[in-house]
Motif scaffolding. Structure first.
Motif, PDB file in Angstrom:
ATOM      1  N   PRO A 191     -19.601 -69.681   9.511  1.00 45.07           N
ATOM      2  CA  PRO A 191     -19.568 -68.419   8.772  1.00 45.07           C
ATOM      3  C   PRO A 191     -20.129 -67.275   9.604  1.00 45.07           C
ATOM      4  O   PRO A 191     -21.268 -67.314  10.049  1.00 45.07           O
ATOM      5  N   GLN A 192     -19.340 -66.258   9.836  1.00 47.43           N
ATOM      6  CA  GLN A 192     -19.782 -65.141  10.649  1.00 47.43           C
ATOM      7  C   GLN A 192     -18.949 -63.923  10.313  1.00 47.43           C
ATOM      8  O   GLN A 192     -17.840 -64.016   9.795  1.00 47.43           O
ATOM      9  N   LYS A 193     -19.517 -62.787  10.606  1.00 44.01           N
ATOM     10  CA  LYS A 193     -18.845 -61.533  10.309  1.00 44.01           C
ATOM     11  C   LYS A 193     -17.866 -61.183  11.422  1.00 44.01           C
ATOM     12  O   LYS A 193     -18.126 -61.439  12.597  1.00 44.01           O
ATOM     13  N   THR A 194     -16.737 -60.601  11.050  1.00 40.28           N
ATOM     14  CA  THR A 194     -15.784 -60.102  12.042  1.00 40.28           C
ATOM     15  C   THR A 194     -15.638 -58.608  11.859  1.00 40.28           C
ATOM     16  O   THR A 194     -15.649 -58.109  10.731  1.00 40.28           O
ATOM     17  N   SER A 195     -15.529 -57.892  12.959  1.00 38.89           N
ATOM     18  CA  SER A 195     -15.458 -56.439  12.899  1.00 38.89           C
ATOM     19  C   SER A 195     -14.021 -55.992  12.671  1.00 38.89           C
ATOM     20  O   SER A 195     -13.132 -56.277  13.467  1.00 38.89           O
ATOM     21  N   LEU A 196     -13.804 -55.291  11.559  1.00 36.80           N
ATOM     22  CA  LEU A 196     -12.490 -54.745  11.238  1.00 36.80           C
ATOM     23  C   LEU A 196     -12.635 -53.260  10.975  1.00 36.80           C
ATOM     24  O   LEU A 196     -13.690 -52.768  10.596  1.00 36.80           O
ATOM     25  N   THR A 197     -11.532 -52.505  11.147  1.00 30.83           N
ATOM     26  CA  THR A 197     -11.572 -51.069  10.947  1.00 30.83           C
ATOM     27  C   THR A 197     -11.392 -50.737   9.471  1.00 30.83           C
ATOM     28  O   THR A 197     -10.923 -51.546   8.681  1.00 30.83           O
ATOM     29  N   ASP A 198     -11.777 -49.519   9.106  1.00 34.35           N
ATOM     30  CA  ASP A 198     -11.577 -49.055   7.737  1.00 34.35           C
ATOM     31  C   ASP A 198     -10.646 -47.849   7.700  1.00 34.35           C
ATOM     32  O   ASP A 198     -10.690 -47.036   6.781  1.00 34.35           O
ATOM     33  N   ASN A 199      -9.773 -47.710   8.709  1.00 31.60           N
ATOM     34  CA  ASN A 199      -8.885 -46.558   8.790  1.00 31.60           C
ATOM     35  C   ASN A 199      -7.430 -46.905   8.517  1.00 31.60           C
ATOM     36  O   ASN A 199      -6.526 -46.148   8.871  1.00 31.60           O
ATOM     37  N   GLY A 200      -7.186 -48.062   7.873  1.00 34.00           N
ATOM     38  CA  GLY A 200      -5.816 -48.425   7.550  1.00 34.00           C
ATOM     39  C   GLY A 200      -5.117 -49.231   8.622  1.00 34.00           C
ATOM     40  O   GLY A 200      -3.953 -49.596   8.454  1.00 34.00           O
ATOM     41  N   SER A 201      -5.780 -49.509   9.743  1.00 27.21           N
ATOM     42  CA  SER A 201      -5.162 -50.313  10.794  1.00 27.21           C
ATOM     43  C   SER A 201      -5.006 -51.761  10.345  1.00 27.21           C
ATOM     44  O   SER A 201      -5.780 -52.255   9.531  1.00 27.21           O
ATOM     45  N   VAL A 202      -3.989 -52.434  10.883  1.00 29.96           N
ATOM     46  CA  VAL A 202      -3.776 -53.851  10.616  1.00 29.96           C
ATOM     47  C   VAL A 202      -4.213 -54.634  11.851  1.00 29.96           C
ATOM     48  O   VAL A 202      -3.806 -54.322  12.970  1.00 29.96           O
ATOM     49  N   MET A 203      -5.037 -55.670  11.644  1.00 28.42           N
ATOM     50  CA  MET A 203      -5.523 -56.482  12.744  1.00 28.42           C
ATOM     51  C   MET A 203      -5.197 -57.941  12.467  1.00 28.42           C
ATOM     52  O   MET A 203      -5.270 -58.401  11.323  1.00 28.42           O
ATOM     53  N   THR A 204      -4.798 -58.663  13.518  1.00 28.80           N
ATOM     54  CA  THR A 204      -4.456 -60.076  13.369  1.00 28.80           C
ATOM     55  C   THR A 204      -5.129 -60.888  14.471  1.00 28.80           C
ATOM     56  O   THR A 204      -5.474 -60.364  15.528  1.00 28.80           O
ATOM     57  N   TRP A 205      -5.288 -62.193  14.172  1.00 32.26           N
ATOM     58  CA  TRP A 205      -5.821 -63.119  15.177  1.00 32.26           C
ATOM     59  C   TRP A 205      -5.512 -64.534  14.737  1.00 32.26           C
ATOM     60  O   TRP A 205      -5.052 -64.769  13.624  1.00 32.26           O
ATOM     61  N   GLY A 206      -5.735 -65.498  15.639  1.00 33.98           N
ATOM     62  CA  GLY A 206      -5.471 -66.897  15.324  1.00 33.98           C
ATOM     63  C   GLY A 206      -4.229 -67.412  16.015  1.00 33.98           C
ATOM     64  O   GLY A 206      -3.950 -67.089  17.179  1.00 33.98           O
ATOM     65  N   TRP A 207      -3.445 -68.217  15.294  1.00 36.96           N
ATOM     66  CA  TRP A 207      -2.248 -68.877  15.827  1.00 36.96           C
ATOM     67  C   TRP A 207      -1.125 -67.865  16.034  1.00 36.96           C
ATOM     68  O   TRP A 207      -0.758 -67.136  15.129  1.00 36.96           O
ATOM     69  N   GLY A 208      -0.561 -67.833  17.242  1.00 33.26           N
ATOM     70  CA  GLY A 208       0.470 -66.845  17.538  1.00 33.26           C
ATOM     71  C   GLY A 208       1.739 -67.416  18.113  1.00 33.26           C
ATOM     72  O   GLY A 208       2.570 -66.680  18.649  1.00 33.26           O
TER      73      GLY A 208
ATOM     74  N   VAL B 287      -5.595 -55.107  17.145  1.00 34.43           N
ATOM     75  CA  VAL B 287      -4.870 -54.106  16.367  1.00 34.43           C
ATOM     76  C   VAL B 287      -3.372 -54.261  16.575  1.00 34.43           C
ATOM     77  O   VAL B 287      -2.897 -54.383  17.707  1.00 34.43           O
ATOM     78  N   VAL B 288      -2.612 -54.288  15.480  1.00 37.69           N
ATOM     79  CA  VAL B 288      -1.155 -54.386  15.532  1.00 37.69           C
ATOM     80  C   VAL B 288      -0.570 -52.983  15.572  1.00 37.69           C
ATOM     81  O   VAL B 288      -0.936 -52.127  14.760  1.00 37.69           O
ATOM     82  N   SER B 289       0.343 -52.748  16.510  1.00 39.32           N
ATOM     83  CA  SER B 289       1.015 -51.461  16.607  1.00 39.32           C
ATOM     84  C   SER B 289       2.251 -51.503  15.714  1.00 39.32           C
ATOM     85  O   SER B 289       3.233 -52.175  16.025  1.00 39.32           O
ATOM     86  N   LEU B 290       2.194 -50.812  14.588  1.00 35.59           N
ATOM     87  CA  LEU B 290       3.314 -50.792  13.653  1.00 35.59           C
ATOM     88  C   LEU B 290       4.297 -49.701  14.042  1.00 35.59           C
ATOM     89  O   LEU B 290       3.913 -48.570  14.349  1.00 35.59           O
ATOM     90  N   ALA B 291       5.576 -50.049  13.984  1.00 32.98           N
ATOM     91  CA  ALA B 291       6.611 -49.128  14.442  1.00 32.98           C
ATOM     92  C   ALA B 291       6.725 -47.903  13.553  1.00 32.98           C
ATOM     93  O   ALA B 291       7.033 -46.811  14.006  1.00 32.98           O
ATOM     94  N   HIS B 292       6.508 -48.069  12.257  1.00 35.69           N
ATOM     95  CA  HIS B 292       6.712 -46.959  11.334  1.00 35.69           C
ATOM     96  C   HIS B 292       5.520 -46.021  11.349  1.00 35.69           C
ATOM     97  O   HIS B 292       4.380 -46.439  11.281  1.00 35.69           O
ATOM     98  N   LYS B 293       5.778 -44.757  11.462  1.00 41.43           N
ATOM     99  CA  LYS B 293       4.722 -43.745  11.439  1.00 41.43           C
ATOM    100  C   LYS B 293       4.871 -42.897  10.182  1.00 41.43           C
ATOM    101  O   LYS B 293       5.964 -42.667   9.686  1.00 41.43           O
ATOM    102  N   SER B 294       3.769 -42.406   9.683  1.00 43.73           N
ATOM    103  CA  SER B 294       3.808 -41.574   8.487  1.00 43.73           C
ATOM    104  C   SER B 294       2.818 -40.450   8.632  1.00 43.73           C
ATOM    105  O   SER B 294       1.799 -40.571   9.317  1.00 43.73           O
ATOM    106  N   ALA B 295       3.124 -39.326   7.944  1.00 43.72           N
ATOM    107  CA  ALA B 295       2.205 -38.203   7.974  1.00 43.72           C
ATOM    108  C   ALA B 295       0.923 -38.527   7.221  1.00 43.72           C
ATOM    109  O   ALA B 295      -0.124 -37.920   7.432  1.00 43.72           O
TER     110      ALA B 295
END
Length: 327
Positions: A250-267, A285-293
């Motif tokens: 059990p341990q803490k993982t650092s994630l953002t709070d700005n709406g970014s999507v982050m993934t890890w593990g089996w790829g 951090v996953v780079s999502l193709a869709h951009k929005s205002a």
């Protein structure tokens, strides 16, 4: 599609296609399913796969409020408190008192006089959570070889009728989860209970045991051999095994709070969305193709055994728009 997040397991190669169905809700509680359906888990009245979303016609007269997708079976809860299951029933996981498979959702008659709140489908077992303040809130049925039903202090091979999950007396349960051969529940005070296959080197638990993580938890997501824990403060902790860099103790993982999507593990299948098929030991951090205002759209991430997708909700003035992005 609330329960797709529960499916974060790192499946072994021969099971990689066992859990490839996807769910969606339309207006008024309408259910659409697509993907693998060879066990009848899509609920279309036939045991075939579907490449396109199709309405589950057997449920069109009901308002469905909760769904869960197991490896080869599925569960649905209606607004009136009934629960329906379909798919593979060879371990009794449909709860109909037999070991038959069903290609259309059938009401679990055991709960006809009760009010069901949630259903959670694991690999070969199911859990049901009742509404309100009742004496016995959680029931289990299906395979119990690792203790994932929580119905006995002794090993139970399987049961085709719902039985009371033990060890939760005087505990107000708010949420249940099932995946692989283990189960979890969150109480009203944010406590975590797990049973079934042990995480990491821990032994199997035949009845629920309180996990003392000294945290107030809001949500839990079970994977194949690990769990992710979301606290009331918005922090994410990890519990379980360390294969593919999924996590450790059990341990803490650092994630953002700005709406970014982050993934890890089996790829291996590119399901991390990072442009390669490598495993990742820490969040990326996953780079999502869709951009929005809109700077910070609301996002939910759903993970299958070899795929992932993101549902993003954008508030554009007085309108709300949803867009699904596969990663």
């Amino acid at each position: 599609m609330e329960t797709a997040m529960e499916r974060t397991q790192q499946a072994v190669q021969e099971d990689d296609e066992e859990q490839q169905e996807i769910w969606s809700w339309g207006a008024g509680g309408r259910v659409l399913t697509w993907g693998r359906g060879t066990s009848g888990q899509l609920g279309h009245g036939e045991m075939v796969s579907s490449l396109q979303p199709k309405a589950v016609k057997a449920l069109e007269s009901f308002t469905i409020t909760h769904v869960s997708a197991g490896w080869n079976h599925s569960g649905f809860v209606s607004g009136s408190g009934a629960v329906y299951t379909c798919g593979d029933g060879s371990f009794g996981q449909l709860g109909h008192g037999d070991f038959k498979s069903q290609c259309s959702p059938i009401e679990v008659s055991f709960f006809s006089s009760k009010q069901v709140e949630q259903v959670a489908c694991g690999m070969r077992h199911s859990l049901v959570l009742l509404r309100g303040n009742v004496d016995h809130q959680v029931y289990g049925f299906g395979s119990g070889k690792r203790g994932q039903l929580g119905v006995s202090t002794e090993k139970v091979k399987s049961t085709s009728l719902p039985q009371i999950t033990m060890g939760l007396t005087n505990v107000r349960i708010m949420n249940i989860s099932a995946n692989g051969d283990h189960s979890a529940a969150l109480s009203a005070d944010g406590s975590l209970y797990t049973w079934g296959r042990g995480f990491g080197c821990a032994s199997d638990a035949y009845i629920p045991r309180h996990v003392d993580v000294a945290l107030s938890l809001k949500e839990v997501a079970l994977g194949w051999n690990h769990a992710l824990l979301l606290t009331s403060e918005g922090e994410v902790f990890m519990l379980g095994g360390d294969r593919h860099g999924a996590l450790s103790d059990p341990q803490k993982t650092s994630l953002t709070d700005n709406g970014s999507v982050m993934t890890w593990g089996w790829g291996e299948h590119g399901q991390l969305g990072l442009g390669d098929t490598n495993d990742q030991a820490v969040p990326q951090v996953v780079s999502l193709a869709h951009k929005s205002a809109e700077k910070h759209p609301i996002s939910r991430v759903y993970c299958g055994s070899g795929f992932s997708f993101v549902l993003r909700t954008y508030h554009l003035g007085s309108q709300m728009r949803q867009r699904k992005l596969k990663i």
